[in-house]
Design an enzyme around this catalytic site. Structure first.
Site, mmCIF file in Angstrom:
data_model
loop_
_atom_site.group_PDB
_atom_site.id
_atom_site.type_symbol
_atom_site.label_atom_id
_atom_site.label_comp_id
_atom_site.label_asym_id
_atom_site.label_seq_id
_atom_site.Cartn_x
_atom_site.Cartn_y
_atom_site.Cartn_z
ATOM 1 C CB THR A 7 -8.153 -10.055 67.553
ATOM 2 O OG1 THR A 7 -7.488 -10.981 66.802
ATOM 3 C CG2 THR A 7 -9.562 -9.923 65.737
ATOM 4 C CE LYS B 200 -11.718 -8.495 70.025
ATOM 5 N NZ LYS B 200 -10.252 -9.084 69.736
ATOM 6 C CE LYS C 53 -8.877 -13.330 64.597
ATOM 7 N NZ LYS C 53 -8.514 -15.084 65.288
HETATM 8 P P1 NAD Z 1 -5.755 -10.819 77.466
HETATM 9 O O1 NAD Z 1 -7.171 -10.904 77.785
HETATM 10 O O2 NAD Z 1 -5.462 -12.495 77.896
HETATM 11 O O3 NAD Z 1 -4.370 -10.681 77.384
HETATM 12 C C1 NAD Z 1 -4.561 -9.237 76.711
HETATM 13 C C2 NAD Z 1 -3.215 -7.752 77.597
HETATM 14 O O4 NAD Z 1 -3.283 -6.630 77.819
HETATM 15 C C3 NAD Z 1 -4.126 -8.087 79.261
HETATM 16 O O5 NAD Z 1 -3.043 -8.483 80.275
HETATM 17 C C4 NAD Z 1 -4.083 -6.669 79.834
HETATM 18 O O6 NAD Z 1 -3.790 -6.306 81.087
HETATM 19 C C5 NAD Z 1 -2.976 -6.242 78.594
HETATM 20 N N1 NAD Z 1 -3.734 -4.623 78.108
HETATM 21 C C6 NAD Z 1 -4.077 -3.866 78.131
HETATM 22 N N2 NAD Z 1 -4.186 -2.550 78.207
HETATM 23 C C7 NAD Z 1 -2.710 -2.246 78.628
HETATM 24 C C8 NAD Z 1 -1.956 -1.063 78.270
HETATM 25 N N3 NAD Z 1 -2.760 -0.309 78.271
HETATM 26 N N4 NAD Z 1 -0.898 -1.804 78.301
HETATM 27 C C9 NAD Z 1 -0.357 -2.464 78.843
HETATM 28 N N5 NAD Z 1 -0.924 -3.298 78.996
HETATM 29 C C10 NAD Z 1 -2.625 -3.926 78.422
HETATM 30 O O7 NAD Z 1 -6.484 -11.469 75.947
HETATM 31 P P2 NAD Z 1 -5.898 -12.396 74.892
HETATM 32 O O8 NAD Z 1 -6.396 -13.647 74.885
HETATM 33 O O9 NAD Z 1 -4.304 -12.325 75.244
HETATM 34 O O10 NAD Z 1 -6.513 -11.750 73.254
HETATM 35 C C11 NAD Z 1 -5.146 -10.709 72.953
HETATM 36 C C12 NAD Z 1 -5.797 -10.249 71.680
HETATM 37 O O11 NAD Z 1 -5.428 -11.845 70.504
HETATM 38 C C13 NAD Z 1 -6.857 -10.275 71.354
HETATM 39 O O12 NAD Z 1 -7.301 -8.665 70.674
HETATM 40 C C14 NAD Z 1 -7.948 -11.525 70.975
HETATM 41 O O13 NAD Z 1 -9.289 -11.069 70.248
HETATM 42 C C15 NAD Z 1 -6.603 -11.705 69.987
HETATM 43 N N6 NAD Z 1 -6.610 -13.507 69.745
HETATM 44 C C16 NAD Z 1 -6.909 -13.954 70.598
HETATM 45 C C17 NAD Z 1 -7.193 -15.801 70.712
HETATM 46 C C18 NAD Z 1 -7.154 -16.688 72.508
HETATM 47 O O14 NAD Z 1 -7.550 -17.791 71.773
HETATM 48 N N7 NAD Z 1 -6.686 -15.562 73.697
HETATM 49 C C19 NAD Z 1 -6.336 -16.517 69.608
HETATM 50 C C20 NAD Z 1 -6.660 -14.943 68.745
HETATM 51 C C21 NAD Z 1 -6.434 -13.804 69.230
#
Ligand code: NAD
Length: 311
Positions: free
Chosen positions: A96, A246, A171
């Site tokens: 997102t 966010k 979204k």
């Molecule tokens: P998270 O922090 O659990 O996962 C993100 C991952 O990306 C981490 O493991 C981090 O180490 C990795 N990362 C960051 N930079 C990197 C890079 N340069 N190379 C490789 N890996 C890298 O976050 P999440 O909860 O999985 O959310 C991910 C996305 O999904 C966000 O944009 C969030 O807004 C969106 N989202 C989350 C949810 C939810 O319920 N968690 C729901 C809908 C949307």
């Protein structure tokens, strides 16, 4: 038919999404900066890649699931994801991020001879694990058609919302409705409390009357009326307040950039930012009712009345 998929960002969402791709028969080359996240995905059949560009260079389609727009743009441009990929590779970003950042990514992909789709999701970690996510996609028809079978392995619905950035736009507009409506439902319960109205009575009326909405009937902010809701388990997420903050922050950016008169969206963004930085840091977004009850979000008008109007 896509056969090899690079998946970068194997966190709370990306990890189970990549695992579902493996389950559906795809070969998935994964990468994450966090060794534990990578190891968890490998345990589900994801093949570890030496780096994100190494994964992209060997893939037919690249999926990213990263925290924010700055990570997405840096990875694709400065960190070499676009440069490493084979010509014409399709990049699907499920993170997102800001609509403007998503459009910048589409342009950068095109300038590097590739194609892109923004495809953020709704459904949370539970949906990622159960492969029941909803994808909202922005980009060309052909790109959407190519990605659709892959998205189908991770979700149950994919909507093509329009051109570059339209998925992110859908979204943040949806989540702006959700954030505002959760505050509205919470304020109504707190007002009801002050008027001596029971939670059950208000729920029974509003859930079948014109106040009906998801924030009331699925994620009800008071314990009792909806068994299993976050309110029923002391506001454990669910959809965590910092994620709502966010998304509303992204909506607020777009409201200001477009000069849109969306005062409630801006106010909701402020309220959730304050809540998420304080007691809401580890709570479901419906926990905002407690901040409203405590008067922690700002204005409580105890004097003056608004004249009754005769329309
Ligand atoms: P998270 O922090 O659990 O996962 C993100 C991952 O990306 C981490 O493991 C981090 O180490 C990795 N990362 C960051 N930079 C990197 C890079 N340069 N190379 C490789 N890996 C890298 O976050 P999440 O909860 O999985 O959310 C991910 C996305 O999904 C966000 O944009 C969030 O807004 C969106 N989202 C989350 C949810 C939810 O319920 N968690 C729901 C809908 C949307």
């Amino acid at each position: 038919m896509v056969s090899v998929i690079a998946f970068i960002g194997l966190g709370r969402m990306g990890g189970p999404m990549a695992a579902n791709l493996v389950k559906a028969g795809h070969r998935v080359l994964g990468h994450d900066l966090d060794a534990d996240a990578l190891a968890a995905a490998v345990a589900h059949g994801v093949e570890p890649a030496a780096s994100a560009p190494a994964a992209a260079g060997a893939a037919d389609l690249v999926i990213t699931m990263l925290p924010a727009g700055r990570h997405v743009l840096a990875l694709h441009r400065e960190e070499g994801l676009l440069a490493a990929a084979r010509p014409g590779t399709l990049f699907v970003d499920c993170s997102t991020i800001d609509v403007a950042d998503a459009r910048t990514l589409h342009e950068a992909a095109a300038a590097a001879g590739h194609r892109a789709l923004d495809a953020p999701v709704s459904g949370g970690v539970v949906g990622a694990e159960a492969a029941t996510l909803t994808f909202m996609a922005g980009g060309g028809e052909a790109e959407f058609a190519e990605a659709e079978p892959v998205l189908a392995a991770m979700g149950r619905k994919a909507v093509h919302c329009g051109a570059a950035g339209a998925g992110q736009a859908a979204k943040i507009c949806n989540n702006m409705i959700l954030g505002i409506s959760m505050i509205a439902v919470s304020e109504a319960f707190v007002l009801g409390e002050s008027l001596g109205l029971s939670h059950e009575a208000l729920f029974d009326v509003a859930s079948t009357a014109s106040g009906q909405c998801w924030a009331l009937t699925v994620n009800c902010p008071v314990p009792g009326p909806v068994p299993g809701s976050p309110a029923d388990r002391d506001y454990r997420p669910g959809f965590a307040a910092p994620l709502m903050a966010k998304d509303l922050g992204l909506a607020a950016n777009a409201i200001r950039a477009g000069g849109v008169d969306a005062a409630l969206g801006l106010r909701a963004a402020e309220a959730y930012a304050a809540f998420a930085e304080g007691p809401g840091a580890d709570q479901d977004f419906s926990g905002i009712i407690r901040a409203i009850r405590d008067g922690a979000l700002g204005t409580s008008h105890t004097t003056g009345t608004i004249e009754e109007t005769t329309a």
